[in-house]
Design an enzyme around this catalytic site. Structure first.
Site, short mmCIF file in Angstrom:
data_model
loop_
_atom_site.label_atom_id
_atom_site.label_comp_id
_atom_site.label_asym_id
_atom_site.label_seq_id
_atom_site.Cartn_x
_atom_site.Cartn_y
_atom_site.Cartn_z
N CYS A 83 0.87 -1.17 0.00
CA CYS A 83 0.00 0.00 0.00
C CYS A 83 0.91 1.22 0.00
O CYS A 83 2.13 1.08 -0.11
CB CYS A 83 -1.00 -0.01 1.17
SG CYS A 83 -0.33 0.31 2.80
N GLY B 20 -0.61 0.45 6.65
CA GLY B 20 -2.01 0.06 6.78
C GLY B 20 -2.24 -1.39 6.43
O GLY B 20 -2.93 -2.12 7.18
N HIS C 216 15.00 -13.46 11.38
CA HIS C 216 14.71 -13.36 12.81
C HIS C 216 13.23 -13.50 13.16
O HIS C 216 12.91 -13.92 14.27
CB HIS C 216 15.21 -12.02 13.36
CG HIS C 216 16.69 -11.93 13.40
ND1 HIS C 216 17.33 -10.83 13.90
CD2 HIS C 216 17.66 -12.78 12.98
CE1 HIS C 216 18.65 -11.00 13.80
NE2 HIS C 216 18.87 -12.18 13.24
N ARG D 192 17.03 -19.05 19.14
CA ARG D 192 16.47 -18.09 20.08
C ARG D 192 15.33 -17.30 19.45
O ARG D 192 14.43 -16.82 20.15
CB ARG D 192 17.54 -17.15 20.61
CG ARG D 192 18.08 -16.17 19.59
CD ARG D 192 19.25 -15.37 20.16
NE ARG D 192 19.65 -14.28 19.31
CZ ARG D 192 20.41 -14.36 18.24
NH1 ARG D 192 20.87 -15.54 17.85
NH2 ARG D 192 20.73 -13.29 17.54
#
Length: 149
Positions: free
Chosen positions: A68, A73, A101, A135
């Site tokens: 967008c 949004g 990650h 992790r």
């Protein structure tokens, strides 16, 4: 990342960049499903963000790309869905990190702020990066919606 059929969604401000994303997919042999919008007429990004999220949750497509004007949004809309991890990337390094990650399953780009060359580099980074786990898995597991106690 194992790419199946890429789900696409945009509003009118992201339509032009989404057309470039389709060209990129064609060049790389990726199939895609476009959940809309289908032209540059003014429209509401939640309509298409929810459709893309539903498609991912039903297993119709994986991963997704959403665009967008600012990217914000449609990212907010996508992230209302329990199994969606939409990450906003405006440079390739961010695209790499949202995969590595955060195990992002939707790449979000800001259509008004990313040129085609940068979008190509962002998609290259997103698609070539695997989730690191370790992790990071513990953190991703904590993202799920919580109810008030």
């Amino acid at each position: 990342m194992e790419i199946e059929t890429i789900g696409l969604a945009s509003d009118h401000a992201g339509y032009e960049l989404k057309q470039f994303v389709k060209q990129y997919c064609d060049e790389h042999g990726y199939s895609y499903h476009d959940y809309g919008c289908l032209n540059e007429d003014s429209c509401d990004y939640p309509d298409f963000g929810h459709a893309l999220a539903d498609g991912i949750e039903r297993g119709e497509v994986f991963p997704g790309i959403a665009i967008c004007g600012s990217g914000e949004g449609i990212a907010m809309t996508l992230n209302k869905h329990q199994h969606i991890r939409a990450g906003l990337a405006w440079i390739p390094e961010i695209a790499h990190l949202i995969r590595q990650h955060n195990n992002a399953n939707v790449l979000v780009m800001p259509g008004r702020f990313v040129d085609k060359e940068t979008a190509r580099a962002i998609m290259d980074a997103f698609f070539s990066t695997d989730f690191e786990g370790g992790r990071h898995q513990r953190r991703v597991d904590k993202i799920a919606c919580r109810t008030a106690e």
